[in-house]
Design a protein around this motif. Structure first.
Motif: not given
Ligand code: AMP
Ligand code: MG
Length: 395
Positions: A295-297, A195-199, A182-183, A243-245, A178-179
């Motif tokens: 990155g959006n869940p 936000i918490r790392n859900s991905n 904010e995670i 995930s993300g970025g 995950a990137t």
């Protein structure tokens, strides 16, 4: 920049990723969910002998209707030593081998027994209620090919043909990275801008279901050096999921870092929602594929299901990756803007009706969790009326 439609992108993934996994053995009771690495053949005929499929009386079919003499019985796990002639019957149980001479079974429900005889008003025909030797499989027949994901029915089949230790493909290791600045880790209390790392957890669950072993990496902050270091680490696994970025923002660094590592990008935008900025490619230097999932869940979950899942399954040795599509009638009207294929949370009711789940967009994890499927709104059609059939992706 390469933009693909949904079917194009899926074809690119399926064409690119082929698995050459190693082989290991698992006990039969642990085979479900694994991918078979050997041919499973019938070790003998199935059934191995002509067999009754009812409780009743084995007869010469031409002897009935009428009254015939009962000369003995045969149960499952036994064999009748003699022979049945016209005018005779042997009481027989389901699964028992047919006595010599008999060519049909009369169901016990259609008979009346009296004093060593049995009567029936029904006629019979040769082969009635008999399962013939080799009718299910012949000795040597291929019953399952390598590359099939085994389920409970395969477990029964392998047991039937005497395979106690099953050759299966080794599970691919799938790195999950995950990137985002904010995670924060799940155990932490996020501040209002975090936000918490859900991905990584949805992805880990999805990877396991696809037959891989998830390897969770620490979150990469939006800085080049650390992102690069963690991507290199992730490329040591058989597949890397990021995930993300991958959007167009100033701090979306994933593509820059991958390009710096010599990556080939097979596509980096797909005409779907959620999940448009989706990156798929390969780093030739280490011969590894990667997905840069948005990155959006909801985007991460959906793009895994429709693309990355196929890659994991291929690396796991599965010949035909699954895309569990079906169709169902809508319970209400539905419309969307054409141009993108949309995968939106929905519920498939026990009555078979498909109902969209209201949602706030790609960050709405509660809505996805309430849904039991995704409706698939194809890019070329704008409107569906209640009762129209719509495609559904099982969750
Ligand atoms: P990005 O693709 O990096 O622009 O992220 C898009 C959105 O997804 C942002 O609102 C992120 O906060 C959110 N997001 C990114 N990574 C994660 C993650 N690991 N867990 C939950 N949400 C995430
Ligand atoms: Mg980000």
């Amino acid at each position: 920049m390469r933009t693909c439609t949904f079917p194009e992108a899926r074809a690119v993934v399926l064409e690119a990723v082929t698995g050459r996994p190693g082989v290991e053995h698992v006990p039969l009771e642990a085979c479900a969910g694994r991918v078979l690495a050997e041919v499973a053949r019938a070790d003998r005929d199935y059934p191995p002998a002509d067999r009754s499929i009812r409780d009743g009386y084995a007869v010469v079919s031409a002897s009935v209707p009428g009254r015939v003499r009962v000369i003995g019985e045969v149960r499952a796990g036994d064999r009748f030593p003699g022979e049945v002639r016209p005018g005779e019957a042997v009481e027989i149980m389901t699964g028992a081998p047919m006595p010599r001479g008999a060519d049909a079974v009369v169901m016990v429900e259609h008979t009346i027994a009296d004093d060593g005889f049995v009567s029936t008003e029904r006629s019979s025909r040769p082969g009635e209620f008999v399962n013939f030797q080799g009718s299910e499989a012949r000795a040597g027949d291929v019953l399952v090919e390598p590359g099939v994901r085994l389920d409970y029915s395969h477990a029964a089949l392998l047991a039937t043909v005497g395979v106690a230790s099953v050759a299966v493909y080794a599970k691919p290791r799938v790195a999950i990275l995950a990137t985002g600045d904010e995670i924060v880790p799940v155990a932490e209390t996020p501040r209002e801008f975090q936000i918490r790392n859900s991905n990584v957890y949805s992805l880990a669950a999805q990877v396991i279901r696809a037959g891989g072993v998830p390897q969770l990496l620490p979150v990469a902050p939006d800085r080049l050096d650390e992102t690069r270091w963690l991507i290199e680490k992730g490329l040591e696994s058989d597949l890397l999921l990021l995930s993300g970025g991958v959007s167009a923002g100033k701090y979306d660094l994933v593509e820059t870092v991958l390009a710096g590592l010599g990556a080939e990008f097979l596509f980096d935008r797909v005409l779907i929602q959620p999940g448009q900025p989706l990156v798929f490619g390969r780093v030739p230097a280490v011969d590894r594929f990667f997905f840069g999932l948005p990155g959006n869940p909801a985007s991460t979950m959906v793009t895994f299901e429709i693309f990355a899942r196929a890659a994991v399954e291929r690396l796991a040795g599965q010949t035909y990756p699954a895309l569990p599509l079906t169709s169902a009638p809508l319970t209400r009207d539905f419309r969307h803007k054409t141009g993108l294929t949309r995968f939106l949370p929905a519920n498939l009711g026990d009555d078979g009706g498909l109902t969209p789940v209201p949602w706030q967009g790609s960050s709405d994890v509660p809505a996805i969790a309430r849904a039991n499927c995704y409706l698939v709104a194809h890019a070329g059609r704008a409107e569906w009326k209640a009762g129209d059939w719509m495609q559904v992706l099982r969750k």
